[in-house]
Scaffold this active site. Structure first.
Site, PDB file in Angstrom:
ATOM      1  N   ASP A 301       0.813  -1.222   0.000  1.00 43.03           N
ATOM      2  CA  ASP A 301       0.000   0.000   0.000  1.00 43.03           C
ATOM      3  C   ASP A 301       0.846   1.271   0.000  1.00 43.03           C
ATOM      4  OD1 ASP A 301      -2.360  -1.370  -0.170  1.00 43.03           O
ATOM      5  OD2 ASP A 301      -2.785  -1.334   1.970  1.00 43.03           O
ATOM      6  N   TYR A 385      -9.382  -0.257   2.502  1.00 45.30           N
ATOM      7  CA  TYR A 385      -8.824  -0.034   3.829  1.00 45.30           C
ATOM      8  C   TYR A 385      -8.486   1.423   4.091  1.00 45.30           C
ATOM      9  CZ  TYR A 385      -8.245  -4.605   5.941  1.00 45.30           C
ATOM     10  OH  TYR A 385      -8.483  -5.794   6.562  1.00 45.30           O
TER      11      TYR A 385
HETATM   12 CO    CO Z   1      -7.274  -6.444   7.798  1.00 49.59          CO
END
Ligand code: CO
Length: 644
Positions: A301, A385
């Site tokens: 990420d 996320y």
């Molecule tokens: Co997670």
């Protein structure tokens, strides 16, 4: 090295890049005649000057500023790395980096989504499931990974997942289109393959989490306000922050997000250095499912998306509460135009319970101090996320990094009454594969000066014997990590294991060397098999600690270009050289994180889960450095409260 006219507003080599500097740098590239109008600016960031330049800088010295730029000039898998001097408006270096891909590009991601929606194979897969209105499908392009396939060579690839969104504001992750994966050449917006292994029905639940989705909201939470009527206790000049005895600079890098520079603590009138630079340099989220729809998922990420590129614009009273100072962050869009992310970094003070206390049993006198901390934070949203990164500074000389993990799980459709392997059920017919979130923090240390050593300290029981007749004794063992191979380490909570960064050229009042210790939390390492694709690519995640001899080019634990990289780059390969680590300039690379076994309570949006570490003084100060914190009555608490 002064090189001509300086930017007048820049008064330190580590000041954040300004919008004007970004504009100048990208203009120099465009005006070079070496790129055409289609060039994509994949990264634009400050090329930090050498440590010598920074350390010897005195106010008023000329500042030479350079910008590092990554350019994408073709659909192929190479990037141009360009360094531009904005001081002289000239190109310092221009080199082609073969077999390298930047982080996923937003412009290409948009084109990929359009290309997949127009593809007959993808459309057939949707129609097979009764989905005719493609405007109601959300497509998430993911980094494709690297699996040694011939088709991967010389391309920038993405694997795309599809989700049904019945309304624009619906939660797509509630309704995954299981079994359909689009494999797309991002540079050419060309769909290479659509696989459809699915016969799994689309889960029925809406997964709503907005206020209007709730049958009712609690009515018994009363206002909680934080007031600092005389203002906060910190000061900010440019990107220089001073709070209590702490001093540091803060910036935001497109990949690393928040970066701290030159962290020091003023002790008896002397600014004592602690960290030259600190950042979350990489992170990876490997999934533990063997299912073909999920087995390739392992997003870096930071390196494949960018914690600064995905940073939120924060809002007062919601993301941050209290007397807030926001840093706006200028950045370049992919066309090279300067933009500003408002409220990108949040800074404020927080009450943090008690700092120290004792009630003297003889006199009955009770002495207590409130703890407060300075918080520097940002939040990055990477697809489903959301990650909050919180750097804390405390009154007693302690630093801490806390990562808050929240957002929405990456989901998997499931047949009724069947739990897919290596996943948990989180809602009816909705599962979430087990996965890990493994972060790497790069700590470029300078504890009381540039030359440090690292010791591993364990606390262990003494054997029974004349030295330990009652069997109660335990002691510390301390071992210097003298070279890079010997400094590949694991945590050991049963031994209270920690790592001390020591400056042996200095002594404290007890005649010992001052130190800061890295105190890890309980944390997993990578669970993927040795030799697997992700193990080769995320080598940094196979140990909790690495220590390297400082080298300016060694910036990121998985190398500069982890996207689709076959692996073997980064801290694992650098440490093969086994350089000496004794009384020299060191960098600590600490891997920490969580293995996530999803719970129903994580759905539809996850309550925050925490991970991180602390950096704590050991013999750095003479005694408790926070004895001079005044009692609360003296700093404006309610005098009728009677504390202090
Ligand atoms: Co997670």
């Amino acid at each position: 090295m002064p090189e001509g006219p300086q930017q007048s507003e820049i008064d330190h080599p580590l000041e954040s890049l300004t919008a004007e500097e970004i504009a100048t740098a990208t203009e120099v590239v465009r005006d070079s005649g070496r790129v055409d109008a289609r060039v994509i600016f994949a990264y634009v960031g400050l090329e930090e000057p050498s440590k010598d330049v920074v350390r010897s800088y005195r106010p008023g010295d000329p500042v030479a500023r350079q910008v590092r730029i990554l350019l994408v000039t073709s659909p192929r898998a190479f990037v141009m790395e360009v360094v531009v001097s904005v001081s002289t408006r000239s190109i310092v270096s221009w080199r082609e980096i073969p077999d390298a891909r930047p982080a996923l590009l937003f412009t290409e991601a948009i084109a990929v989504i359009a290309a997949l929606k127009a593809d007959g194979r993808w459309q057939a897969a949707m129609r097979k499931r009764g989905i005719d209105d493609f405007s109601k499908v959300q497509i998430d392009p993911w980094p494709a990974g690297a699996f040694g396939l011939e088709v991967e060579a010389d391309r920038r690839l993405s694997r795309c997942l599809s989700y049904v969104r019945d309304a624009p504001g619906a939660n797509g992750y509630a309704r995954p289109v299981e079994g359909v994966v689009g494999f797309v050449d991002m540079g050419r917006a060309e769909v290479l393959e659509v696989t459809d292994t699915g016969s799994v029905p689309i889960p029925p639940g809406p997964g709503g989490y907005f206020p209007e989705d709730m049958p009712g909201l609690r009515e018994d939470l009363r206002p909680l306000e934080i007031r600092q009527p005389r203002g906060p206790s910190f000061s900010v000049e440019g990107n220089l922050v001073q709070w209590q005895r702490w001093s540091f600079r803060v910036s935001m890098d497109p990949v690393e997000g928040v970066v701290l520079h030159r962290v020091s603590y003023r002790d008896q009138g002397r600014d004592r250095p602690i960290l030259y630079r600190a950042s979350v340099d990489e992170m990876v989220v490997p999934y533990g499912s063997p299912d073909s729809g999920h087995s390739w998922k392992s997003a870096f990420d930071a390196g494949e998306w960018g914690l600064g590129r995905m940073a939120n614009s924060l809002s007062l009273g919601c993301d941050c509460l209290g007397e807030i100072y926001y840093f706006d962050v200028p950045y370049a869009d992919e066309s090279g135009n300067p933009q500003t992310l408002r409220n990108a970094i949040c800074m404020h003070e927080e009450d943090f319970g008690i700092l120290w206390k004792h009630t003297d049993g003889y006199s009955g006198r009770s002495e207590v101090r409130r703890s407060r901390r300075l918080v520097v934070s940002s939040i990055a949203t990477v697809g489903n996320y959301d990650y909050g990164f919180y750097w804390y500074f405390y009154l007693d000389g302690t630093m801490q990094l806390e990562v808050k993990l929240t957002g929405i799980l990456s989901t998997q459709g499931a047949h009724p009454d069947h739990t897919p392997p290596n996943a948990s059920m989180i809602a009816p017919q909705l599962a979430a594969p087990l996965h890990q979130h493994l972060f790497n923090v790069r700590l470029d240390v300078e504890v009381d000066g540039p030359e440090n050593c690292v010791y591993e300290v364990d606390v262990v029981p003494e054997p029974l014997g004349p030295q330990n007749p009652l069997g109660n004794a335990f002691r510390t063992t301390s071992k210097m990590l003298t070279s890079e191979l010997s400094a590949r380490r694991f945590i050991d909570p049963s031994k209270s294991r920690h790592w001390k960064v020591v400056n042996r050229s200095a002594t404290n009042s007890l005649g010992e060397a001052p130190a800061y210790k890295l105190v890890p939390l309980s944390s997993p390492t990578l669970l993927a098999q040795p030799g697997s694709s992700i193990e080769k690519r995320a080598g940094f995640a196979t140990h909790h600690l690495w220590v390297t001899a400082y080298t300016s080019e060694q910036r990121r634990a998985a190398g500069d270009f982890p996207n689709q990289h076959e692996g073997g780059e980064g801290v694992k390969s650098w440490t093969e050289r086994d350089r000496q680590l004794v009384d020299t300039d060191l960098v600590l690379w600490h891997t920490f994180g969580v293995t996530h076994v999803p719970r129903p309570e994580d759905w539809p949006v996850m309550p925050v889960e925490y991970t991180g570490f602390s950096f704590v003084p050991v013999g750095f100060f003479e005694g408790n450095p926070a004895l001079d914190v005044p009692p609360s009555g003296d700093v404006g608490c309610d005098p009728a409260g009677g504390c202090g």
